[in-house]
Design a protein around this motif. Sequence first.
Motif, short mmCIF file in Angstrom:
data_model
loop_
_atom_site.label_atom_id
_atom_site.label_comp_id
_atom_site.label_asym_id
_atom_site.label_seq_id
_atom_site.Cartn_x
_atom_site.Cartn_y
_atom_site.Cartn_z
N LEU A 28 34.18 41.90 57.26
CA LEU A 28 35.01 41.40 56.16
C LEU A 28 36.45 41.11 56.54
CD1 LEU A 28 33.68 43.68 53.29
CD2 LEU A 28 33.16 41.26 53.68
N ASP A 29 36.94 41.71 57.62
CA ASP A 29 38.33 41.48 58.03
C ASP A 29 38.68 40.00 58.15
OD1 ASP A 29 39.22 44.09 57.96
OD2 ASP A 29 39.21 44.38 60.15
N PRO A 30 37.84 39.17 58.77
CA PRO A 30 38.18 37.74 58.86
C PRO A 30 38.31 37.05 57.49
CG PRO A 30 36.42 38.27 60.41
CD PRO A 30 36.62 39.47 59.53
N PHE A 31 37.69 37.60 56.48
CA PHE A 31 37.77 37.04 55.13
C PHE A 31 38.94 37.64 54.34
CE2 PHE A 31 33.25 36.76 56.31
CZ PHE A 31 33.06 35.40 56.19
N GLY A 32 39.63 38.59 54.95
CA GLY A 32 40.75 39.24 54.28
C GLY A 32 40.32 40.12 53.12
N LEU A 33 39.16 40.75 53.25
CA LEU A 33 38.63 41.60 52.19
C LEU A 33 38.34 43.01 52.70
CD1 LEU A 33 35.94 39.24 50.59
CD2 LEU A 33 38.08 39.97 49.52
N THR A 34 38.58 43.99 51.84
CA THR A 34 38.08 45.33 52.09
C THR A 34 36.69 45.41 51.48
OG1 THR A 34 38.91 46.22 50.00
CG2 THR A 34 40.43 46.29 51.91
N TYR A 35 35.97 46.49 51.78
CA TYR A 35 34.64 46.65 51.21
C TYR A 35 34.70 46.68 49.68
CZ TYR A 35 30.28 48.62 49.70
OH TYR A 35 29.10 48.83 49.03
N THR A 36 35.65 47.43 49.12
CA THR A 36 35.75 47.55 47.67
C THR A 36 36.13 46.21 47.04
OG1 THR A 36 36.49 49.81 48.06
CG2 THR A 36 36.62 49.02 45.82
N GLN A 37 36.99 45.45 47.69
CA GLN A 37 37.31 44.11 47.20
C GLN A 37 36.07 43.22 47.26
OE1 GLN A 37 40.49 43.10 49.86
NE2 GLN A 37 42.08 43.80 48.45
N TYR A 38 35.30 43.36 48.32
CA TYR A 38 34.08 42.56 48.50
C TYR A 38 33.08 42.81 47.37
CZ TYR A 38 29.66 41.05 50.68
OH TYR A 38 28.44 40.46 50.94
N GLY A 64 42.23 53.61 37.96
CA GLY A 64 43.22 53.91 38.98
C GLY A 64 42.90 53.29 40.33
N THR A 65 41.64 53.05 40.59
CA THR A 65 41.20 52.37 41.81
C THR A 65 41.12 50.87 41.59
OG1 THR A 65 39.90 54.31 42.45
CG2 THR A 65 39.34 52.22 43.52
N LEU A 66 40.58 50.47 40.45
CA LEU A 66 40.31 49.06 40.20
C LEU A 66 41.57 48.24 39.95
CD1 LEU A 66 38.03 47.03 39.98
CD2 LEU A 66 37.80 47.61 37.56
N THR A 67 42.52 48.77 39.20
CA THR A 67 43.72 48.01 38.85
C THR A 67 44.51 47.55 40.07
OG1 THR A 67 43.85 49.03 36.67
CG2 THR A 67 45.87 48.04 37.52
N PRO A 68 44.85 48.43 41.03
CA PRO A 68 45.58 47.95 42.21
C PRO A 68 44.75 46.95 43.05
CG PRO A 68 45.45 50.37 42.22
CD PRO A 68 44.69 49.88 41.04
N LEU A 69 43.44 47.16 43.08
CA LEU A 69 42.56 46.26 43.82
C LEU A 69 42.60 44.86 43.19
CD1 LEU A 69 38.99 47.23 44.89
CD2 LEU A 69 39.37 45.13 43.64
N LEU A 70 42.54 44.80 41.86
CA LEU A 70 42.59 43.51 41.17
C LEU A 70 43.95 42.84 41.31
CD1 LEU A 70 40.56 44.43 37.98
CD2 LEU A 70 39.81 42.97 39.88
N LYS A 71 45.01 43.64 41.29
CA LYS A 71 46.36 43.09 41.50
C LYS A 71 46.46 42.46 42.88
CE LYS A 71 49.02 45.95 38.32
NZ LYS A 71 50.07 46.97 38.17
N LYS A 72 45.88 43.09 43.88
CA LYS A 72 45.90 42.55 45.25
C LYS A 72 45.10 41.25 45.32
CE LYS A 72 46.28 42.77 49.86
NZ LYS A 72 46.52 41.43 50.34
N LEU A 73 43.91 41.24 44.70
CA LEU A 73 43.10 40.01 44.68
C LEU A 73 43.83 38.88 43.95
CD1 LEU A 73 39.53 41.46 44.03
CD2 LEU A 73 40.36 40.40 46.15
N GLU A 74 44.57 39.24 42.91
CA GLU A 74 45.36 38.24 42.18
C GLU A 74 46.50 37.73 43.06
OE1 GLU A 74 47.08 37.69 37.73
OE2 GLU A 74 47.63 39.56 38.73
N LYS A 75 47.18 38.63 43.72
CA LYS A 75 48.29 38.25 44.62
C LYS A 75 47.79 37.33 45.73
CE LYS A 75 51.64 40.30 47.75
NZ LYS A 75 51.24 40.81 49.05
N ASP A 76 46.56 37.57 46.19
CA ASP A 76 45.96 36.74 47.24
C ASP A 76 45.40 35.43 46.71
OD1 ASP A 76 46.61 38.75 49.03
OD2 ASP A 76 44.58 39.56 49.17
N GLY A 77 45.50 35.21 45.39
CA GLY A 77 45.07 33.94 44.80
C GLY A 77 43.58 33.82 44.58
#
Length: 144
Positions: A28-38, A64-77
């Motif tokens: 997943l690293d080449p896609f810029g994703l962590t497992y949880t983001q995936y 508490g886990t999902l909100t920061p993950l979604l913020k990061k996905l949003e920041k990444d577009g």
Amino acid sequence: MNWKLDEQLCFLLYASSRNVIKAYKEILDPFGLTYTQYITMIALWEQDHQLVSELGDKLQLDSGTLTPLLKKLEKDGRVTRIRDHADQRKVYISLTDAGKALGEACKVVPERLLQCVQIDKQKARELYFILKDVYKDYLEDDKS
């Protein structure tokens, strides 16, 4: 009882899970994703435009886990977060065009994982059904 760590189902599940997630990291690293983001993106590729609470339930992740993950996905577009106008407590998550395109690119991930864990498709399928039964039983016990 004669204790042997490698004969304990709990240890084998734990160690296997850690090894699979480690393999996913490399894939997943080449896609810029962590497992949880995936897995979050998979839930959205399956059904776009979901409430954060629905995603959390599907993924078994707390806010508490999902909100920061979604913020990061949003920041990444990759996703947008939109509050419901009628009920500001509800937040919807939707894929952007980039998030949808990422879904097409990530279609190679499952096959790459099978190559990493060196298990043939038939054994992977058998394991899938066994784990699905274990997971289903866990969910049913959790509701009782």
